[in-house]
Design an enzyme around this catalytic site. Structure first.
Site, short mmCIF file in Angstrom:
data_model
loop_
_atom_site.label_atom_id
_atom_site.label_comp_id
_atom_site.label_asym_id
_atom_site.label_seq_id
_atom_site.Cartn_x
_atom_site.Cartn_y
_atom_site.Cartn_z
CE LYS A 184 0.95 1.27 4.51
NZ LYS A 184 1.91 2.40 4.70
CG MET B 175 6.01 0.49 0.65
SD MET B 175 6.39 0.28 -1.03
CE MET B 175 4.89 0.31 -1.80
CB ALA B 176 1.30 -2.59 4.75
N GLY B 177 4.24 -4.50 4.25
CA GLY B 177 4.50 -5.86 4.05
C GLY B 177 4.22 -6.81 5.03
CG ASP C 298 -1.05 -0.21 7.99
OD1 ASP C 298 -1.99 0.60 8.39
OD2 ASP C 298 0.04 0.36 7.65
#
Ligand SMILES: C[C@@](CO)(OP(=O)(O)O)[C@H](O)COP(=O)(O)OP(=O)(O)OC[C@H]1O[C@@H](n2ccc(N)nc2=O)[C@H](O)[C@@H]1O
Ligand SMILES: Nc1ncnc2c1ncn2[C@@H]1O[C@H](COP(=O)(O)OP(=O)(O)O)[C@@H](O)[C@H]1O
Length: 304
Positions: A10, A100-102, A137
């Site tokens: 994201k 990036m919300a991995g 998230d």
């Protein structure tokens, strides 16, 4: 039998951050856009819960029960009285600790993969509840597309997106800890009256129309965590400058960073900006991707 789930990264096109809450979290108006960089999580029956990980940054991913994918499997197993007898393999393509919300993607992916493998058949609401327990998230990683996250980011309202947006993401050398960036936000705002976070209607209209110019006009200053990320990682300012000079329509830090995001006109512009960013030596890798992207999706293996 194995089940493989693909989950997107994201970018936050608005991250309005309120003051610290008594529980240590911050209220947000968090406008998430899923982007087409994906991790894949494969769940395979095994004697006990184990995790393996491959791909860039895999050495920084914990393989014990603190891994967010493992925590997702344990949470589902506990609720349904199933043994968490599963091997989880994570094929990483989302930058680790990159904003990036991995990790959130892996949690949502493992949850859907295990639910499919075990036939636990959890409702969408139950899956979203478990996601919210695992991290702010994680619900968005499950649903993808575009959404406004309020509360600590876990309460989602889906948003319309009327077109495709093209991005380049510059992967930094190193990571940033999300709690450390929020702490730095608090330090920087220690003497301010921080306003209630509110989503921008101008932004929601730009997304609904698929209007890249209107989105680009909105993005500068849209990430409330950007000054904190730059304070902890000053070299990111050079990457932002290089991307703008290379012709990006807008440049910003992705969430808590240190990945930087560059909105560009089209796929050709993405190639040019990515090449120039890489040549500038101000980032470790530069990746082109489009948004919106679908949420967690079973790509191989039986549906329960
Ligand atoms: C900043 C954002 C923007 O989308 O993501 P990243 O850019 O790091 O990926 C999120 O708010 C990160 O969400 P996530 O990484 O799921 O955070 P959580 O696990 O829930 O919380 C980790 C820590 O971050 C801080 N935190 C998180 C969310 C929030 N609304 N307020 C906070 O203060 C708290 O210190 C918390 O203990
Ligand atoms: N499956 C996972 N993938 C990546 N990081 C994980 C995972 N599980 C736990 N973590 C931990 O979470 C931290 C944050 O990782 P990540 O979610 O990639 O970054 P961000 O919160 O900036 O988007 C990592 O430093 C790592 O220690």
């Amino acid at each position: 039998m194995s089940v493989t789930v693909r989950v997107p990264a994201k970018v936050n096109v608005q991250l309005a951050v309120g003051g610290p809450r008594p529980d240590g979290f911050h209220d947000l108006a968090n406008v998430f856009l899923a982007v087409g960089l994906y991790d894949e999580v494969t769940a395979t029956p095994a004697d006990e819960l184990t995790v393996t990980c491959e791909g860039p940054g895999a050495d920084q991913v914990p393989l014990d029960r603190t891994n967010l994918a493992a925590r997702a499997a344990l949470a589902l197993a506990e609720r349904h009285g199933v043994e968490p007898a599963v091997h989880l393999h994570i094929a990483k393509d989302i930058p680790v600790a990159g904003g990036m919300a991995g990790g959130s993607a892996d949690a949502a992916g493992a949850l859907l993969a295990c639910d499919t493998l075990w036939g636990t058949d959890a409702s969408r609401e139950e899956l979203l509840d478990i996601c919210a327990e695992l991290g702010s998230d994680v619900p968005f990683s499950l649903v993808g597309g575009a959404a406004l996250g309020t509360g600590r980011g876990e309460q989602l309202r889906p948003l319309d997106v009327g077109g495709t947006f093209h991005w380049v993401f510059a992967v930094a050398d190193g990571g940033l800890s999300t709690p450390a960036v929020y702490r730095e936000f608090d330090r920087l705002h220690a003497h301010d009256a921080v306003p209630e976070p509110v989503a921008s209607q101008v932004l929601l209209d730009a997304l609904a129309k698929g209007d890249a110019d209107a989105l680009a006009a909105f993005l500068p200053g849209s990430n409330g965590l950007q000054p904190a990320a730059l304070s902890l990682f000053p070299k990111l300012a050079d990457t932002l400058t290089e991307g703008r000079a290379a012709g990006a329509l807008a440049a910003l830090v992705s969430g808590s960073g240190p990945t930087t995001a560059f909105l560009v006109r089209d796929a050709d512009a993405a190639r040019n900006v990515a090449e120039r960013l890489l040549a500038s030596g101000t980032c470790r890798a530069a990746r082109a991707a489009v948004s919106p992207a679908p949420g967690a999706t079973v790509v191989r293996g039986a549906q329960a």
